[in-house]
Design a protein around this motif. Sequence first.
Motif, mmCIF file in Angstrom:
data_model
loop_
_atom_site.group_PDB
_atom_site.id
_atom_site.type_symbol
_atom_site.label_atom_id
_atom_site.label_comp_id
_atom_site.label_asym_id
_atom_site.label_seq_id
_atom_site.Cartn_x
_atom_site.Cartn_y
_atom_site.Cartn_z
ATOM 1 N N MET A 13 -46.602 -10.890 10.740
ATOM 2 C CA MET A 13 -45.462 -11.801 10.803
ATOM 3 C C MET A 13 -45.753 -13.099 10.051
ATOM 4 S SD MET A 13 -43.036 -10.230 12.127
ATOM 5 C CE MET A 13 -41.930 -11.620 12.156
ATOM 6 N N ARG A 14 -46.975 -13.577 10.109
ATOM 7 C CA ARG A 14 -47.338 -14.772 9.344
ATOM 8 C C ARG A 14 -47.208 -14.526 7.852
ATOM 9 N NH1 ARG A 14 -52.621 -16.107 12.926
ATOM 10 N NH2 ARG A 14 -51.551 -17.264 14.581
ATOM 11 N N ASP A 15 -47.651 -13.367 7.412
ATOM 12 C CA ASP A 15 -47.554 -13.016 5.992
ATOM 13 C C ASP A 15 -46.100 -12.915 5.552
ATOM 14 O OD1 ASP A 15 -50.316 -12.930 5.927
ATOM 15 O OD2 ASP A 15 -50.418 -10.738 6.089
ATOM 16 N N ILE A 16 -45.264 -12.270 6.359
ATOM 17 C CA ILE A 16 -43.844 -12.135 6.034
ATOM 18 C C ILE A 16 -43.189 -13.503 5.963
ATOM 19 C CG2 ILE A 16 -41.615 -11.340 6.927
ATOM 20 C CD1 ILE A 16 -43.155 -8.891 8.053
ATOM 21 N N ARG A 17 -43.460 -14.351 6.950
ATOM 22 C CA ARG A 17 -42.887 -15.690 6.981
ATOM 23 C C ARG A 17 -43.319 -16.506 5.758
ATOM 24 N NH1 ARG A 17 -45.373 -18.553 11.172
ATOM 25 N NH2 ARG A 17 -44.707 -16.873 12.520
ATOM 26 N N GLU A 18 -44.565 -16.364 5.360
ATOM 27 C CA GLU A 18 -45.069 -17.096 4.192
ATOM 28 C C GLU A 18 -44.376 -16.626 2.906
ATOM 29 O OE1 GLU A 18 -47.079 -19.855 2.019
ATOM 30 O OE2 GLU A 18 -47.029 -19.666 4.203
ATOM 31 N N LYS A 19 -44.201 -15.325 2.753
ATOM 32 C CA LYS A 19 -43.530 -14.793 1.560
ATOM 33 C C LYS A 19 -42.080 -15.246 1.482
ATOM 34 C CE LYS A 19 -46.424 -10.711 1.123
ATOM 35 N NZ LYS A 19 -46.499 -9.263 1.276
ATOM 36 N N LEU A 20 -41.373 -15.190 2.619
ATOM 37 C CA LEU A 20 -39.980 -15.629 2.636
ATOM 38 C C LEU A 20 -39.873 -17.124 2.374
ATOM 39 C CD1 LEU A 20 -38.539 -13.539 5.591
ATOM 40 C CD2 LEU A 20 -38.098 -13.244 3.154
ATOM 41 N N SER A 21 -40.796 -17.886 2.922
ATOM 42 C CA SER A 21 -40.803 -19.326 2.711
ATOM 43 C C SER A 21 -40.944 -19.651 1.229
ATOM 44 C CB SER A 21 -41.944 -19.958 3.505
ATOM 45 O OG SER A 21 -42.040 -21.329 3.229
ATOM 46 N N GLU A 22 -41.865 -18.989 0.557
ATOM 47 C CA GLU A 22 -42.060 -19.213 -0.877
ATOM 48 C C GLU A 22 -40.813 -18.816 -1.666
ATOM 49 O OE1 GLU A 22 -45.539 -17.069 -1.964
ATOM 50 O OE2 GLU A 22 -46.868 -18.368 -0.795
ATOM 51 N N LYS A 23 -40.212 -17.691 -1.284
ATOM 52 C CA LYS A 23 -39.030 -17.194 -1.997
ATOM 53 C C LYS A 23 -37.868 -18.180 -1.880
ATOM 54 C CE LYS A 23 -35.677 -13.411 -1.729
ATOM 55 N NZ LYS A 23 -35.336 -12.175 -1.017
ATOM 56 N N TYR A 24 -37.572 -18.644 -0.689
ATOM 57 C CA TYR A 24 -36.402 -19.484 -0.475
ATOM 58 C C TYR A 24 -36.664 -20.950 -0.791
ATOM 59 C CZ TYR A 24 -34.350 -15.390 1.678
ATOM 60 O OH TYR A 24 -33.868 -14.139 1.907
ATOM 61 N N TRP A 25 -37.897 -21.403 -0.728
ATOM 62 C CA TRP A 25 -38.212 -22.793 -1.062
ATOM 63 C C TRP A 25 -37.914 -23.056 -2.537
ATOM 64 C CZ3 TRP A 25 -39.088 -27.101 1.500
ATOM 65 C CH2 TRP A 25 -39.635 -28.178 0.822
ATOM 66 N N ARG A 26 -38.253 -22.085 -3.374
ATOM 67 C CA ARG A 26 -38.046 -22.249 -4.814
ATOM 68 C C ARG A 26 -36.597 -22.010 -5.224
ATOM 69 N NH1 ARG A 26 -43.265 -18.727 -5.943
ATOM 70 N NH2 ARG A 26 -44.832 -20.289 -5.464
ATOM 71 N N HIS A 27 -35.870 -21.202 -4.448
ATOM 72 C CA HIS A 27 -34.506 -20.799 -4.818
ATOM 73 C C HIS A 27 -33.574 -20.897 -3.609
ATOM 74 C CE1 HIS A 27 -36.226 -19.290 -8.532
ATOM 75 N NE2 HIS A 27 -37.127 -18.656 -7.799
ATOM 76 N N PRO A 28 -33.166 -22.092 -3.218
ATOM 77 C CA PRO A 28 -32.277 -22.237 -2.063
ATOM 78 C C PRO A 28 -30.908 -21.586 -2.279
ATOM 79 C CG PRO A 28 -32.593 -24.354 -3.146
ATOM 80 C CD PRO A 28 -33.534 -23.385 -3.790
ATOM 81 N N ASP A 29 -30.497 -21.410 -3.534
ATOM 82 C CA ASP A 29 -29.229 -20.752 -3.809
ATOM 83 C C ASP A 29 -29.270 -19.278 -3.397
ATOM 84 O OD1 ASP A 29 -31.136 -20.684 -5.935
ATOM 85 O OD2 ASP A 29 -29.619 -19.813 -7.259
ATOM 86 N N ILE A 30 -30.421 -18.652 -3.532
ATOM 87 C CA ILE A 30 -30.576 -17.256 -3.092
ATOM 88 C C ILE A 30 -30.425 -17.176 -1.578
ATOM 89 C CG2 ILE A 30 -32.187 -15.317 -2.890
ATOM 90 C CD1 ILE A 30 -33.371 -16.176 -5.582
ATOM 91 N N LEU A 31 -31.026 -18.116 -0.876
ATOM 92 C CA LEU A 31 -30.908 -18.156 0.587
ATOM 93 C C LEU A 31 -29.448 -18.288 0.991
ATOM 94 C CD1 LEU A 31 -32.033 -18.379 3.461
ATOM 95 C CD2 LEU A 31 -32.305 -20.831 3.063
ATOM 96 N N LYS A 32 -28.729 -19.177 0.337
ATOM 97 C CA LYS A 32 -27.325 -19.391 0.669
ATOM 98 C C LYS A 32 -26.508 -18.113 0.465
ATOM 99 C CE LYS A 32 -23.509 -22.523 -0.270
ATOM 100 N NZ LYS A 32 -23.055 -23.676 -1.022
#
Length: 52
Positions: A13-32
């Motif tokens: 779960m820590r690994d998954i959370r870290e990967k998602l954090s990196e993905k959405y931190w750089r691209h908040p439009d993707i998260l939206k």
Amino acid sequence: MKKNKKFDAVQMMRDIREKLSEKYWRHPDILKKEMEVIRKKYNIKLHTMETA
């Protein structure tokens, strides 16, 4: 406590959370966009705070 675990759910779960954090931190439009798709799929309505 055993140290020889075959499967570590907490670490996974820590690994998954870290990967998602990196993905959405750089691209908040993707998260939206992805959150909008989820809201439509599950018919989730956002409640906004109304000021008096």
